[in-house]
Write a protein that holds these residues in place. Sequence first.
Motif, mmCIF file in Angstrom:
data_model
loop_
_atom_site.group_PDB
_atom_site.id
_atom_site.type_symbol
_atom_site.label_atom_id
_atom_site.label_comp_id
_atom_site.label_asym_id
_atom_site.label_seq_id
_atom_site.Cartn_x
_atom_site.Cartn_y
_atom_site.Cartn_z
ATOM 1 N N SER A 74 0.802 -1.206 0.000
ATOM 2 C CA SER A 74 0.000 0.000 0.000
ATOM 3 C C SER A 74 0.846 1.271 0.000
ATOM 4 O O SER A 74 1.838 1.347 0.712
ATOM 5 C CB SER A 74 -0.877 -0.021 1.251
ATOM 6 N N THR A 89 -10.281 -11.075 -0.184
ATOM 7 C CA THR A 89 -9.748 -10.510 -1.421
ATOM 8 C C THR A 89 -10.265 -11.329 -2.592
ATOM 9 O O THR A 89 -10.194 -12.556 -2.565
ATOM 10 C CB THR A 89 -8.200 -10.552 -1.425
ATOM 11 N N LYS A 132 -7.446 2.625 5.194
ATOM 12 C CA LYS A 132 -7.536 1.599 4.152
ATOM 13 C C LYS A 132 -8.378 2.085 2.982
ATOM 14 O O LYS A 132 -8.062 1.802 1.825
ATOM 15 C CB LYS A 132 -8.086 0.297 4.731
ATOM 16 N N TYR A 136 -6.642 1.894 -0.548
ATOM 17 C CA TYR A 136 -7.217 1.030 -1.580
ATOM 18 C C TYR A 136 -7.668 1.846 -2.791
ATOM 19 O O TYR A 136 -7.591 1.385 -3.929
ATOM 20 C CB TYR A 136 -8.382 0.211 -1.022
ATOM 21 N N TYR A 144 -14.644 -1.720 -2.772
ATOM 22 C CA TYR A 144 -14.212 -1.905 -1.385
ATOM 23 C C TYR A 144 -15.438 -2.005 -0.493
ATOM 24 O O TYR A 144 -16.273 -1.106 -0.476
ATOM 25 C CB TYR A 144 -13.322 -0.728 -0.961
#
Length: 195
Positions: A74, A89, A132, A136, A144
């Motif tokens: 990330s 995922t 996050k 993301y 997401y």
Amino acid sequence: MTTITEKLTFENYLAYNDGTDTQYELVDGELVPMSLGTGKHGNIIRFLVRQFEDTIAQSGQSWVALPSLVGIRSPRGRRWDTSRIPDVTVLPLVQWEAMENREAVIDFNEPPPLLVVEVVSPSTQADDYRSKRSEYGLLEIPEYWIVDAIAEKLTIGLLDHEFYDLTEFQGKALVQSSVFPTLKLTAAQILAGNL
């Protein structure tokens, strides 16, 4: 007296082994142990993986849904490296198979997963909704999900120019996923972790 924690590079993180079964995320170069969630947390993850896998099989897509088995490197915009491990995922099967003989981490030069899910715990709430979500989005993950049994809602973010447009679902509202358009689940079913 101040204790200084040595920061790890991404390469050090991939090679790190403390001799335990503890799973770690890397956040700004620091190891963050991932604690076990509640049984409900686990039921939600298990339920979503099964539902995603069933939907994938019906659609004929060559994808796979994996529970906490894939890391995602990330970009946090700071000096030190970060690697997240989503609760679920979804990625192309060929991408998963390419990790067979290396660490199961999606790096910057690889395509992003199709969808990631974080199931909120009291200790991860701020990260799931803020850090996050931002990370993301920058990685251009198309969808997401934030499953929040504490607040009794499911939030789905659809990517638009590295930022997620969010829609909240509660109760008997049927979720709407761009990755899984034929999925027929209510927010309540997902939050309960069963049909």
